[in-house]
Scaffold this active site. Structure first.
Site, PDB file in Angstrom:
ATOM      1  CD  GLU A 197       7.737   1.002  -8.227  1.00 56.36           C
ATOM      2  OE1 GLU A 197       8.548   0.911  -7.270  1.00 56.36           O
ATOM      3  OE2 GLU A 197       6.634   1.556  -8.134  1.00 56.36           O
ATOM      4  CD  GLU A 250       5.482  -0.763  -4.019  1.00 56.30           C
ATOM      5  OE1 GLU A 250       5.478  -0.047  -2.995  1.00 56.30           O
ATOM      6  OE2 GLU A 250       6.495  -0.969  -4.707  1.00 56.30           O
TER       7      GLU A 250
END
Length: 369
Positions: free
Chosen positions: A197, A128
């Site tokens: 995710e 991320e």
């Protein structure tokens, strides 16, 4: 907690792959001293997955985030002179490459990659980073390119992914994290559309309501993602567990990482009480004098979340000081106050903001600590 019955429950639930982080701080707690034994034996974990007839995804990072203490970085990394983390810094990149290569070599020696007949279909580098890269400017862009080149040079024979990284260099596959990813498009038309995710819930903070996401909403998210060309959906988390001790890393986060997961941290397990060994750091040790605030991670080496500041004041007129106020401005999460070795109370900032601690105290002639 990864016994075979939990892996089987995941398979019974319809999964065909299980992913795991590789936590740098656990596998290299001291620089160049590695630990892959016991519960850190990820080779055994991946083999159990394969024995159950499932595939695997390995998220090396090596920055994991994961609401884990210091994002998975070992504290010795922070204390290397000249280092800057997660940017185009040669000191950091050297350490990241050494660790990544170590993990890859351990996996290769055990024939864990799908190219070797093993269960690992995908590997992740970084985590991320696209969400914060703007803060690093050109150095961040250069770092992402280096990460890709370093990962590809490992020659693992399976694709590398970068989640939340719109500018992931080819052939690295950029992927989506969130509650809904049906509108996500990879940055290359040849890249598969992956939902790495799908947040089934959220982590629990002290003082907040228990996070909850309905199964119907999660199912709708999955269906809409595949309807719009998706090829991989990963539930985060599918099995919620407990981060014991001080491993929980998000501000004011409880040790439970249940995440409203389909298999929670009490599902099918036998519980028993166990005293947790710990060093009592509340008394404070050492004799360091300073006229400034200190860098806590460098000083404590992550042995404690607390750093004690002690000072003394000479009182010669109690008529002035008999009704005094102790006032401390702090950006810390929690403050405990003592006067003359007596505990006077504490205060914490529930939302992570700075706060001012104030307490009326009675002082007496002489030296007050």
């Amino acid at each position: 907690m990864w016994p075979p019955d939990l892996i089987q429950k995941a398979k019974d639930g319809g999964l065909d792959a299980i992913e795991t982080y590789i936590f740098w701080d656990r596998h290299e707690p001291v620089q160049r001293q590695y630990n892959f034994s016991g519960n850190l034996d990820f080779v055994k974990f991946f083999k159990l997955i394969q024995e159950a007839g499932l595939y695997a995804i390995m998220r090396i990072g090596p920055y994991a985030c994961a609401e884990w203490n210091y994002g998975g970085f070992p504290l010795w990394l922070h204390n290397i002179p000249g280092i800057e983390l997660r940017t185009d810094n040669q000191v950091y990149k050297n350490e990241m490459q050494i660790f990544t290569t170590k993990i890859v070599n351990v996996a290769k020696e055990a024939n864990l990659f799908a190219s070797q007949g093993g269960p690992i279909l995908l590997a992740q580098i970084e985590n991320e980073y696209g969400d914060i890269m703007w803060n690093y400017k050109d150095a961040g862009k250069a770092y992402v390119k280096w990460c890709a080149q370093m990962a590809l040079a490992q020659n693992i024979g399976v694709p590398w992914i970068m989640c939340q990284q719109p500018d992931a260099p080819q052939p690295i596959i950029n992927t989506c994290n969130g509650y809904y990813c049906h509108n996500f498009k990879p940055n290359n038309l040849k890249s598969p559309k992956m939902f790495t995710e799908n947040w089934i819930g959220w982590f629990q903070k002290w003082g907040e309501r228990v996070p909850h996401r309905s199964a119907e909403d999660s199912a709708f998210s999955v269906a809409r993602f595949f309807q719009n060309g998706g090829v991989l959906n990963n539930y985060y988390m599918y099995h919620g567990g407990t981060n014991f001790g001080r491993t929980a890393g998000a501000p004011y986060m409880t040790t439970s990482y249940n995440y409203d997961a389909p298999i929670d941290d009490s599902n099918g397990l036998n519980w028993e009480w166990k005293m947790e060994p710990k060093k009592d750091t509340m008394h404070g040790k050492g004799n360091i004098k300073a006229h400034q605030l200190l860098e806590q991670k460098e000083l404590t080496l992550d042995a404690s979340d607390y750093l004690w500041y002690m000072t003394s004041v000479d009182i010669n007129d109690t008529s002035i000081w008999s009704n005094s106020t102790l006032r401390v401005n702090t950006m810390g999460h929690t403050l405990h106050g003592y006067v003359n070795r007596k505990y006077i109370g504490y205060q914490f900032s529930q939302w992570g903001n700075k706060f001012t601690y104030e307490k009326n105290v009675s002082l007496k002639n002489g030296t007050t600590l």
